[in-house]
Design a protein around this motif. Structure first.
Motif, PDB file in Angstrom:
ATOM      1  N   ARG A   1       0.723  -1.279   0.088  1.00 31.90           N
ATOM      2  CA  ARG A   1       0.064  -0.039  -0.121  1.00 31.90           C
ATOM      3  C   ARG A   1       0.903   1.110   0.210  1.00 31.90           C
ATOM      4  O   ARG A   1       2.096   1.278   0.560  1.00 31.90           O
ATOM      5  N   GLU A   2       0.344   2.307  -0.394  1.00 32.12           N
ATOM      6  CA  GLU A   2       1.158   3.416  -0.577  1.00 32.12           C
ATOM      7  C   GLU A   2       1.103   4.235   0.688  1.00 32.12           C
ATOM      8  O   GLU A   2       0.163   4.228   1.455  1.00 32.12           O
ATOM      9  N   GLN A   3       2.296   4.587   1.053  1.00 32.07           N
ATOM     10  CA  GLN A   3       2.407   5.645   2.256  1.00 32.07           C
ATOM     11  C   GLN A   3       1.880   6.868   2.137  1.00 32.07           C
ATOM     12  O   GLN A   3       2.073   7.432   0.748  1.00 32.07           O
ATOM     13  N   LYS A   4       1.116   7.523   2.824  1.00 29.65           N
ATOM     14  CA  LYS A   4       0.749   9.025   2.810  1.00 29.65           C
ATOM     15  C   LYS A   4       0.824   9.726   4.176  1.00 29.65           C
ATOM     16  O   LYS A   4       0.699   9.185   5.092  1.00 29.65           O
ATOM     17  N   PRO A   5       0.707  10.802   4.195  1.00 29.39           N
ATOM     18  CA  PRO A   5       0.912  11.622   5.422  1.00 29.39           C
ATOM     19  C   PRO A   5      -0.587  11.701   6.265  1.00 29.39           C
ATOM     20  O   PRO A   5      -1.468  11.382   5.617  1.00 29.39           O
ATOM     21  N   LEU A   6      -0.450  11.397   7.442  1.00 28.89           N
ATOM     22  CA  LEU A   6      -1.447  11.139   8.388  1.00 28.89           C
ATOM     23  C   LEU A   6      -2.306  12.489   8.188  1.00 28.89           C
ATOM     24  O   LEU A   6      -1.993  13.490   8.362  1.00 28.89           O
ATOM     25  N   GLU A   7      -3.468  12.333   8.067  1.00 32.95           N
ATOM     26  CA  GLU A   7      -4.634  13.518   7.762  1.00 32.95           C
ATOM     27  C   GLU A   7      -4.634  14.566   8.961  1.00 32.95           C
ATOM     28  O   GLU A   7      -4.526  13.873  10.152  1.00 32.95           O
ATOM     29  N   GLY A   8      -4.478  15.677   9.200  1.00 34.11           N
ATOM     30  CA  GLY A   8      -4.366  16.309  10.242  1.00 34.11           C
ATOM     31  C   GLY A   8      -2.652  16.987  10.266  1.00 34.11           C
ATOM     32  O   GLY A   8      -2.466  17.952  10.819  1.00 34.11           O
TER      33      GLY A   8
ATOM     34  N   GLY B   1      -5.673  18.624  22.611  1.00 32.44           N
ATOM     35  CA  GLY B   1      -4.268  17.951  22.836  1.00 32.44           C
ATOM     36  C   GLY B   1      -3.584  18.849  23.193  1.00 32.44           C
ATOM     37  O   GLY B   1      -3.750  20.264  23.523  1.00 32.44           O
ATOM     38  N   ARG B   2      -2.173  18.739  23.487  1.00 33.08           N
ATOM     39  CA  ARG B   2      -1.403  19.821  24.019  1.00 33.08           C
ATOM     40  C   ARG B   2      -0.932  20.592  22.930  1.00 33.08           C
ATOM     41  O   ARG B   2      -0.689  21.990  23.278  1.00 33.08           O
ATOM     42  N   THR B   3      -0.663  20.185  21.612  1.00 32.99           N
ATOM     43  CA  THR B   3      -0.353  21.045  20.579  1.00 32.99           C
ATOM     44  C   THR B   3      -0.957  20.626  19.460  1.00 32.99           C
ATOM     45  O   THR B   3      -1.589  19.450  19.457  1.00 32.99           O
ATOM     46  N   SER B   4      -0.923  21.344  18.318  1.00 34.54           N
ATOM     47  CA  SER B   4      -1.456  20.790  17.073  1.00 34.54           C
ATOM     48  C   SER B   4      -1.091  19.258  16.541  1.00 34.54           C
ATOM     49  O   SER B   4      -1.936  18.529  15.796  1.00 34.54           O
TER      50      SER B   4
ATOM     51  N   LEU C   1      -7.731  14.897  12.316  1.00 30.55           N
ATOM     52  CA  LEU C   1      -8.426  15.924  12.361  1.00 30.55           C
ATOM     53  C   LEU C   1      -9.251  16.308  11.257  1.00 30.55           C
ATOM     54  O   LEU C   1     -10.394  16.554  11.364  1.00 30.55           O
ATOM     55  N   ASP C   2      -8.694  16.239  10.340  1.00 31.53           N
ATOM     56  CA  ASP C   2      -9.287  16.534   8.935  1.00 31.53           C
ATOM     57  C   ASP C   2     -10.286  15.371   8.457  1.00 31.53           C
ATOM     58  O   ASP C   2     -11.316  15.636   7.996  1.00 31.53           O
ATOM     59  N   SER C   3     -10.097  14.354   8.804  1.00 30.11           N
ATOM     60  CA  SER C   3     -10.743  13.069   8.613  1.00 30.11           C
ATOM     61  C   SER C   3     -12.270  13.338   9.528  1.00 30.11           C
ATOM     62  O   SER C   3     -13.318  13.090   9.119  1.00 30.11           O
ATOM     63  N   LEU C   4     -11.960  13.752  11.049  1.00 33.51           N
ATOM     64  CA  LEU C   4     -12.907  13.906  11.825  1.00 33.51           C
ATOM     65  C   LEU C   4     -14.050  15.180  11.283  1.00 33.51           C
ATOM     66  O   LEU C   4     -15.227  14.846  11.230  1.00 33.51           O
TER      67      LEU C   4
ATOM     68  N   ALA D   1     -11.925  21.806  17.996  1.00 31.45           N
ATOM     69  CA  ALA D   1     -10.533  21.518  18.516  1.00 31.45           C
ATOM     70  C   ALA D   1     -10.203  22.537  19.724  1.00 31.45           C
ATOM     71  O   ALA D   1     -10.261  23.616  19.504  1.00 31.45           O
ATOM     72  N   SER D   2      -9.276  22.068  20.519  1.00 35.55           N
ATOM     73  CA  SER D   2      -8.606  22.821  21.527  1.00 35.55           C
ATOM     74  C   SER D   2      -7.036  22.456  21.634  1.00 35.55           C
ATOM     75  O   SER D   2      -6.890  21.233  21.293  1.00 35.55           O
ATOM     76  N   THR D   3      -6.168  23.111  21.782  1.00 34.97           N
ATOM     77  CA  THR D   3      -5.017  23.121  22.078  1.00 34.97           C
ATOM     78  C   THR D   3      -4.230  23.819  23.362  1.00 34.97           C
ATOM     79  O   THR D   3      -4.748  25.033  23.602  1.00 34.97           O
ATOM     80  N   GLU D   4      -3.626  23.010  24.145  1.00 38.90           N
ATOM     81  CA  GLU D   4      -3.094  23.769  25.313  1.00 38.90           C
ATOM     82  C   GLU D   4      -2.248  25.077  24.913  1.00 38.90           C
ATOM     83  O   GLU D   4      -2.020  26.104  25.622  1.00 38.90           O
ATOM     84  N   ASP D   5      -1.677  24.932  23.769  1.00 41.57           N
ATOM     85  CA  ASP D   5      -0.687  26.080  23.561  1.00 41.57           C
ATOM     86  C   ASP D   5      -1.453  27.094  22.328  1.00 41.57           C
ATOM     87  O   ASP D   5      -0.809  28.047  21.878  1.00 41.57           O
ATOM     88  N   GLY D   6      -2.592  26.953  22.185  1.00 38.55           N
ATOM     89  CA  GLY D   6      -3.235  27.624  21.384  1.00 38.55           C
ATOM     90  C   GLY D   6      -3.050  27.530  19.785  1.00 38.55           C
ATOM     91  O   GLY D   6      -3.534  28.294  18.776  1.00 38.55           O
ATOM     92  N   SER D   7      -2.118  26.495  19.286  1.00 35.30           N
ATOM     93  CA  SER D   7      -1.745  26.380  18.112  1.00 35.30           C
ATOM     94  C   SER D   7      -2.821  25.994  16.909  1.00 35.30           C
ATOM     95  O   SER D   7      -2.803  26.232  15.983  1.00 35.30           O
ATOM     96  N   THR D   8      -3.869  25.345  17.624  1.00 35.46           N
ATOM     97  CA  THR D   8      -5.039  25.023  16.817  1.00 35.46           C
ATOM     98  C   THR D   8      -6.170  25.073  17.854  1.00 35.46           C
ATOM     99  O   THR D   8      -6.259  24.688  18.693  1.00 35.46           O
ATOM    100  N   GLY D   9      -7.480  25.947  17.186  1.00 36.02           N
ATOM    101  CA  GLY D   9      -8.624  26.054  18.164  1.00 36.02           C
ATOM    102  C   GLY D   9      -8.367  26.884  19.283  1.00 36.02           C
ATOM    103  O   GLY D   9      -7.668  27.701  19.175  1.00 36.02           O
TER     104      GLY D   9
END
Length: 321
Positions: free
Chosen positions: A65-72, A188-191, A197-200, A208-216
């Motif tokens: 199978r082809e490898q691809k980046p994780l969505e998100g 999560g702690r960070t993005s 996340l994209d699939s969801l 979404a929420s992040t502790e460092d504010g990088s997403t959501g």
């Protein structure tokens, strides 16, 4: 809503998908030396170079199978821990269930299913087994057995709550029951700690929420719930993630719905996966067969949930030890 608490997967369910030369006991195969009741012998394969420091999919299948980046997307998680998604065989399973992944010479470890068609697992390389899985190379072999445990299906409109790698059952539920999912909350702690996340987001409205504010929202996933809880009094809830996160989420949710409408996917140290060894015992339940999905009404009055867990030796220790 819980399904009947009986294991629904058996070793023979998926072994028919193996090529004839890979059937258990066939000459020249590893099955001759190690019969583990697995659902299949699968192979790690990837056709493209693995980008350093990225969340990824690794193809796990009979064929390449082809490898691809994780969505998100994202960088390596905090403290240098790699986080990988593994997609593989198609099996009959439901949200909340798990499989046991064996890497010969390293050990075996349970993983919650993030999907079943094809199988999708989130693997964070933090221990000897998961670390080895996270560094597999093309052609490396792994074994799966399962699915095990009970599962969850919605009794009506539902909200899903996930934290970090605990998003696996949330993703499975959101994809399987998208027409009944009103909203998904993930944190999560960070993005980098928000896999899939994209699939969801493509399956349901997702916040979404992040502790460092990088997403959501900058903060915890429970902060997201707190801001919306009053409008969710007609929903069921499914919580997956760190146990103290689930405790706090369930406390908020129980302010608007009955504990019987709140469900948590509970993780405990698991060896056999079929209820024999007792290593996953919690408040009189065997988590691998009576769970891992429990209603909050089953958990709220117990001694262990949110307080204690067991080590591999069986010794009871604090939940954060």
């Amino acid at each position: 809503m819980l399904t009947d608490r009986k294991p629904v997967g058996h070793a023979g369910d998926v072994v028919r998908h193996l090529p004839p030369q890979r059937q258990p006991g066939a000459p020249g195969t590893r099955w001759q030396q190690r019969r583990i009741g697995a659902i299949g012998l699968v192979q790690i394969s990837h056709d493209t170079p693995r980008p350093s420091g990225r969340l990824q999919h690794l193809g796990v299948a009979i064929q390449v199978r082809e490898q691809k980046p994780l969505e998100g997307g994202g960088r390596l998680a905090h403290r240098g821990r790699a986080e990988l998604a593994v997609d593989a065989l198609r099996i009959g399973a439901a949200p909340g269930q798990f499989v046991q992944v064996l890497l010969p010479g390293k050990g075996e470890k349970p993983f919650s299913l993030a999907d079943s068609d094809p199988v999708l697992l989130l693997v964070r390389g933090v221990g000897p087994v998961s670390g080895a899985l996270a560094s597999l190379r093309e052609g490396d072999e792994v074994f799966l057995r399962g699915p095990y445990g009970n599962s969850w299906s919605p009794g009506g409109e539902s909200c899903l709550v996930g934290g970090g790698s605990g998003v696996a059952p949330v993703h499975f539920a959101a994809r399987r029951f998208r027409n009944l999912v009103r909203e998904v909350f993930v944190g999560g702690r960070t993005s980098s700690d928000l896999p899939l996340l994209d699939s969801l987001s493509s399956a349901a409205e997702t916040r979404a929420s992040t502790e460092d504010g990088s997403t959501g929202l900058r903060g915890l996933v429970t902060d997201l719930i707190r801001g919306s809880i009053r409008g969710l009094s007609d929903c069921e809830f499914l919580n997956c993630g760190p146990e103290m996160m689930m405790v706090r989420a369930a406390e908020l949710e129980s302010s608007v719905v009955l504990p019987s409408k709140i469900f948590c996917v509970v993780e405990r140290y698991t060896k056999c996966g079929i209820g024999l060894c007792g290593s996953c015992a919690m408040d009189g339940y065997r988590t691998c067969v009576d769970g891992p999905v429990f209603s909050y009404s089953e958990l709220v009055g117990g001694r262990d949930f949110g307080r204690y867990k067991r080590r591999a030796s069986g010794r009871l220790v604090g939940i954060n030890e």
